[in-house]
Design an enzyme around this catalytic site. Structure first.
Site, PDB file in Angstrom:
ATOM      1  N   HIS A  34      48.762  36.594 -10.430  1.00  0.00           N
ATOM      2  CA  HIS A  34      49.386  35.651  -9.746  1.00  0.00           C
ATOM      3  C   HIS A  34      49.400  35.983  -8.084  1.00  0.00           C
ATOM      4  O   HIS A  34      50.151  36.663  -7.488  1.00  0.00           O
ATOM      5  CB  HIS A  34      50.749  36.159 -10.179  1.00  0.00           C
ATOM      6  CG  HIS A  34      50.963  35.405 -11.539  1.00  0.00           C
ATOM      7  ND1 HIS A  34      51.660  34.411 -11.635  1.00  0.00           N
ATOM      8  CD2 HIS A  34      51.125  36.029 -12.642  1.00  0.00           C
ATOM      9  CE1 HIS A  34      51.811  34.198 -13.024  1.00  0.00           C
ATOM     10  NE2 HIS A  34      51.266  34.974 -13.381  1.00  0.00           N
TER      11      HIS A  34
ATOM     12  N   GLU B 261      50.408  34.012  -5.950  1.00  0.00           N
ATOM     13  CA  GLU B 261      51.565  33.490  -5.178  1.00  0.00           C
ATOM     14  C   GLU B 261      52.653  34.259  -4.931  1.00  0.00           C
ATOM     15  O   GLU B 261      53.695  34.254  -4.434  1.00  0.00           O
ATOM     16  CB  GLU B 261      52.105  32.096  -5.917  1.00  0.00           C
ATOM     17  CG  GLU B 261      52.619  32.254  -7.217  1.00  0.00           C
ATOM     18  CD  GLU B 261      52.064  32.919  -8.411  1.00  0.00           C
ATOM     19  OE1 GLU B 261      52.674  32.961  -9.449  1.00  0.00           O
ATOM     20  OE2 GLU B 261      50.718  32.956  -8.545  1.00  0.00           O
TER      21      GLU B 261
ATOM     22  N   CYS C 107      47.165  32.188 -13.989  1.00  0.00           N
ATOM     23  CA  CYS C 107      47.502  32.904 -14.998  1.00  0.00           C
ATOM     24  C   CYS C 107      47.383  31.869 -16.435  1.00  0.00           C
ATOM     25  O   CYS C 107      46.364  31.858 -17.018  1.00  0.00           O
ATOM     26  CB  CYS C 107      48.978  33.469 -14.849  1.00  0.00           C
ATOM     27  SG  CYS C 107      49.653  34.657 -16.253  1.00  0.00           S
TER      28      CYS C 107
END
Length: 243
Positions: free
Chosen positions: A222, A224, A127
């Site tokens: 993202h 994660e 990001c």
């Protein structure tokens, strides 16, 4: 780098540095009022969990660390999400005040990249990190793309599709396309020197970058935050290349 232990039966985990953001005590819920003006460096644990699942050893990098020192003591680097980069770094004035700038963080992360390009260390940008890598290489950003800012969605919501360039590193990791989440209101505009755009959204927005000569990879979404984090191949890419 990873080394054999004395017994020869196991390996050291590659050490992956993770960047974060600087806040004050007054910004942290439940903190003592006497610590209101004290600085705190924080990062989201999900990044570390992704590194741990891939076999790496995550360490947080306080912003006051010397960037050259940091790179000398790491096997890999993860540049994380966060607020907007100050537009002066790509020769523009601000078009939006949606997110306040963090000049100290900008300088720290650019310093890390200055140091890392002299080494073979792998770098993953997520990001904001994706955008930092592009701006550091001389690229620019579209400052406000509201249709990408799905901030009202849950973090695991796969909001749109990304298509990968055939033969790219990202296509080797994810296949021809995948559905991703979206928590950004800026996108890559002019691609920085030495980088290639290898992933795009349906509207043409650049969702992935790869360096032509160095082990540097970045994505706009993202990974994660997604439920697939423990097995997401992008964290394995970083840890494997740091070994």
């Amino acid at each position: 780098s990873s080394l054999d232990t004395d017994c020869g039966c196991s390996m050291k985990r590659p050490v992956i540095g993770i960047t974060g953001k600087r806040r004050f005590g007054r910004d942290l819920a439940g903190n003592w009022s006497s610590m209101s003006d004290s600085s705190a460096d924080v990062f989201w644990v999900m990044y570390a969990e992704g590194i741990l699942s891939a076999g790496g050893f995550p360490v947080f990098l306080p912003i006051d660390v010397d960037p050259v020192d940091a790179i000398d003591n790491l096997d890999g680097l993860l540049l994380t999400g966060g607020t907007d980069i100050e537009p002066k770094h790509y020769g523009e004035t601000s078009d939006t005040d949606l997110f306040p700038y963090e000049p100290v963080r900008d300088e720290f992360e650019f310093g890390l990249l200055d140091a890392v390009v002299q080494t073979p260390l792998p770098v993953l940008g997520i990001c904001r990190g994706h955008q930092v890598i592009n701006v550091h290489s001389g690229g620019s950003l579209n400052q406000h793309v509201p249709e990408h800012a799905a901030f009202d969605q849950t973090i695991t919501t796969r909001f749109h599709e990304v298509v990968f360039e055939n033969g790219s590193e990202l296509s080797h990791l994810y296949g021809p396309k995948c559905e991703v989440n979206s928590f950004h209101h800026q996108t890559v505009d002019r691609v920085g020197e030495g980088l290639e755009a290898t992933a795009r959204a349906k509207d043409g927005a650049i969702e992935g970058l790869e360096h032509k000569d160095l082990p540097i990879l970045s994505v706009q979404w993202h990974p994660e935050m997604l439920s697939t984090r423990p097995t997401d191949p992008i964290f394995s890419w970083l840890v494997t290349n740091a070994s």
